[in-house]
Design a protein around this motif. Sequence first.
Motif, PDB file in Angstrom:
ATOM      1  N   TRP A  15       0.841  -1.210   0.000  1.00 37.07           N
ATOM      2  CA  TRP A  15       0.000   0.000   0.000  1.00 37.07           C
ATOM      3  C   TRP A  15       0.886   1.275   0.000  1.00 37.07           C
ATOM      4  O   TRP A  15       1.942   1.294   0.619  1.00 37.07           O
TER       5      TRP A  15
ATOM      6  N   THR B 274      -3.963   4.982  -0.368  1.00 39.04           N
ATOM      7  CA  THR B 274      -5.031   4.114  -0.868  1.00 39.04           C
ATOM      8  C   THR B 274      -4.671   3.507  -2.208  1.00 39.04           C
ATOM      9  O   THR B 274      -5.510   2.928  -2.891  1.00 39.04           O
TER      10      THR B 274
ATOM     11  N   LEU C 178     -10.029  -6.752  -4.379  1.00 40.15           N
ATOM     12  CA  LEU C 178     -10.044  -5.973  -3.134  1.00 40.15           C
ATOM     13  C   LEU C 178     -10.992  -6.672  -2.151  1.00 40.15           C
ATOM     14  O   LEU C 178     -12.126  -7.000  -2.477  1.00 40.15           O
ATOM     15  N   TYR C 179     -10.507  -6.884  -0.903  1.00 45.74           N
ATOM     16  CA  TYR C 179     -11.284  -7.545   0.131  1.00 45.74           C
ATOM     17  C   TYR C 179     -11.454  -6.602   1.322  1.00 45.74           C
ATOM     18  O   TYR C 179     -10.541  -5.858   1.691  1.00 45.74           O
ATOM     19  N   ARG C 180     -12.632  -6.567   1.886  1.00 44.98           N
ATOM     20  CA  ARG C 180     -12.852  -5.921   3.195  1.00 44.98           C
ATOM     21  C   ARG C 180     -13.085  -7.070   4.184  1.00 44.98           C
ATOM     22  O   ARG C 180     -14.113  -7.756   4.137  1.00 44.98           O
TER      23      ARG C 180
ATOM     24  N   TYR D 171      -7.554   2.859  -4.905  1.00 43.22           N
ATOM     25  CA  TYR D 171      -8.807   2.331  -4.397  1.00 43.22           C
ATOM     26  C   TYR D 171      -9.549   3.363  -3.538  1.00 43.22           C
ATOM     27  O   TYR D 171     -10.424   3.010  -2.760  1.00 43.22           O
TER      28      TYR D 171
ATOM     29  N   LYS E 119     -13.161   3.145  -3.575  1.00 40.15           N
ATOM     30  CA  LYS E 119     -13.733   1.859  -3.200  1.00 40.15           C
ATOM     31  C   LYS E 119     -13.587   1.561  -1.701  1.00 40.15           C
ATOM     32  O   LYS E 119     -14.029   0.501  -1.240  1.00 40.15           O
ATOM     33  N   MET E 120     -12.955   2.487  -0.951  1.00 39.72           N
ATOM     34  CA  MET E 120     -12.673   2.188   0.459  1.00 39.72           C
ATOM     35  C   MET E 120     -13.361   3.204   1.365  1.00 39.72           C
ATOM     36  O   MET E 120     -12.770   3.708   2.337  1.00 39.72           O
TER      37      MET E 120
ATOM     38  N   THR F 144     -10.993  -3.120   7.334  1.00 43.65           N
ATOM     39  CA  THR F 144      -9.595  -3.401   6.996  1.00 43.65           C
ATOM     40  C   THR F 144      -9.575  -4.031   5.611  1.00 43.65           C
ATOM     41  O   THR F 144     -10.205  -5.044   5.364  1.00 43.65           O
ATOM     42  N   TYR F 145      -8.803  -3.395   4.704  1.00 44.06           N
ATOM     43  CA  TYR F 145      -8.794  -3.797   3.297  1.00 44.06           C
ATOM     44  C   TYR F 145      -7.477  -4.489   2.935  1.00 44.06           C
ATOM     45  O   TYR F 145      -6.396  -4.079   3.410  1.00 44.06           O
ATOM     46  N   THR F 146      -7.596  -5.522   2.113  1.00 40.53           N
ATOM     47  CA  THR F 146      -6.418  -6.213   1.567  1.00 40.53           C
ATOM     48  C   THR F 146      -6.636  -6.436   0.079  1.00 40.53           C
ATOM     49  O   THR F 146      -7.773  -6.390  -0.410  1.00 40.53           O
TER      50      THR F 146
ATOM     51  N   ARG G 218      -9.581   1.676   7.288  1.00 42.94           N
ATOM     52  CA  ARG G 218     -10.302   2.912   6.910  1.00 42.94           C
ATOM     53  C   ARG G 218     -11.412   3.151   7.913  1.00 42.94           C
ATOM     54  O   ARG G 218     -12.043   2.230   8.373  1.00 42.94           O
TER      55      ARG G 218
END
Length: 813
Positions: A735, A738, A755-757, A776, A779-780, A785-787, A813
């Motif tokens: 990262w 973002t 993209l995963y939350r 992203y 999208k966030m 928590t995003y990966t 986020r």
Amino acid sequence: MKGFKHFLMFTITCLFLSGLQMNIEAKGSDRITNKFDHTIKIQSNLEQKVNKSKKGKIKVIVQLEEKFTPEGRVSTSQKDKQESNIQETQDTVIEDLDNKEQDVSGHISKFKTIPYMSMEVDEEGLKALAENPDVKSITEDAVISKSDIKTNSNFLEDKLRAKDIFTNSLMNAESAWSAGFTGKGKSVAILDTGVDRSHPFLKDKVVYEACFSSNRNCDGKTATTGEGAANDTEGHGTHVAGIAAGNTTNFSGVAKEANILAIKVLADKDGEGNFSDLLNGLERVYLLRNQYDISAINMSLGGGKYSSTCDSSYTSIKNIVDNLKSAGIATIAASGNDSYKSALSAPACISSVVSVGSTNDYDQVSSFSNSVSFLDLLAPGDPVYSSLPGGGYGYLSGTSMATPQVTGGFALVRQKYPNSTVDQILSYMKEDGVSVKDKANNIPTPRLDFSWMRAILITLDRVQKPILQGEIIEWTDVPNAFQYEVELYKDNTIIYTTRVDGTVHEINLSSKMESSGSYTVTVRAIGDGAHYQDGPVSAYSDASNIISTLQQVKKPIWDGNTIRWDEVTDASQYMIKLYNGKTLIQTQTVQNNVLQYNFEKQMVKPGSYTVTVQAIGDSVNYRDSIVSSPSEVNKKLTTLAKPQKPTWSGDSIHWKTVEHTKTVELRLYRGKTLILSKRVAAGDRKYNLSSKMKNSGEYTVTIKAIGDNKSYKSGAASVHSDKKITLKQVPKPTWKGTVIQWHSVAKASKYELKLYRGSKLVFTKHVTASNHKYSYASKMKVRGTYTVTVEAIGNHKTYRNGPISHRSVGKKR
């Protein structure tokens, strides 16, 4: 077993009816007069036995106040009426016990054809029976048990083994068999410890099985039927059954083609049972009389001492035996092994039972065998070789072993005289038996013998003088000859005897006439033993003077396509024959100095090649040897063609078939490393390998045609297919704010971003191969928590998608 110096034999008393001397006359019994002035005979000490028993109960046999006539002597309507009366009286007695609150449920055995029943009662129940006007007598349902009597013996086992067929020969059973009387179509019933139906000696012979045990030792029940119901774990019954009706190619019992009804009446521990079990067994055989052609019942059991007939002491057995006898079924019992010389055991002492004593190897009455003036028959019983549970065999001695000889004999005579009564058959056996006197009491008794059953045979004609031409003997036909016996003489000494089928009228004796000499032959017509007996021997053939036969060539040996063999002294030539399978391909003759031959030109077709070699004589001093044994097989196989280079279609490999292929072997390589070897059907033309190419690397495939190793052997593997490359894994993305960033992968056509939350996939994006980062921000917007994972995407022709990268670190986020 062979080689033991001594063999300890056991004489089998068989079944000892413990406490079964139930004399129900005034002696040994009490008379009780009930309120109806009805006198009942009750065995003494029954009340004391009830009180002493742990359960406070005793098993009894109850005789009913019903008239009885053997069913075979009355009309069908009278028989049905008698059985109906018996059942009604039985039900009345049970109802009376129920009214007096006597619980005998589950312990009652009602006999259908004789006026008796058995049950278990306490002291009050015994009293209730004694007061019942329908009860005639009460006796104990005594225990019957087997007892073995050991006897010293110094017989060597090797000597005993010669007796496999000794007892049958002593009785001339072959006379009955040769006349066609083998017990075929007849059955005998064995009441004993059961029968091992799986024993080779008894294979396919046991047609019916039943078990009776008042102590519920028939698989937890008082009675069972069906396969396995009479399984023998003790051994006595299996030995007895083999003597009566066993059969193998080596030796047999007396009625070797008769069937067996196995009735297990000694189902309790150590081969015990009760008197009621024996009665149930006898009645079951009687009830099966219309289903099976039963000639006789074998009871190799006994006990007690009776100097005269004991009908009044055993009325229940007497009644059921008379029923059986009226139906043409003999009941045969052992005289006993107590060395009594003025008494028999029960039930052999019953007048309508056929009693049997034992003789030994010297045709003398066995020392242990009970004997008395009214003993019916003797038979070999000391010792007898027969079947034992588990497939084995062994010797046992006793009147138990003599009894089934007579039981089997009844089946033979019944086959010869199907309409004869039991008494008539017994009279035949007595009149035509061999008289043997018991030295202990000077009483003569007929010993079983079957020579009187020999068929009256027609003597075959004499074979005309045979003709010996060289080594071939020929003779004319004799009508009705079953076989011919040929005897070869050299210089007036017999050197060879053989028998051939009655349709054969010449044989080659060359293998028996190898040495020089003057040979002659005789031939005799052999009868079938059933209708024709052997004819006289023919006159001698004219002499044939034979020269020496060369020694047989040793088995030849292959050396590649060349066959080699050892020299035979005095051979003038060698005849070589090449075979492919059983087909003769070539015959070749070579001089005596040649000891090898190359068949390369003849072995062009696939197949299994063998060679024989024969030494050829000069026809003056030596004649040809017999042909050598065939060489070992030299297989010639056609190599299958090499498959064409396989091709890719997506993740599936494709190939073209090769003719005569049995299976196809494909191999998948990553670089030079073999990672999969797989055989598929000859008709398959493709195989999907997507699941095997997930790791990065360059993949190729080879294809190989596999032969059947009979006519075709496997061919060479194809050249490797073009490469199918799995792209490398994208390193773990990182990262920057973002924006996600990653390193490029060579030959990637694009990248797939996910993209995963948490664990939830929220967005998938494809970007061009030139991009190495993606924002992203839009999208966030939801907290979490995003990966991100990144996968290099191939062109799906040469390059496959690489493994998905590891997830980036979490971005909150």
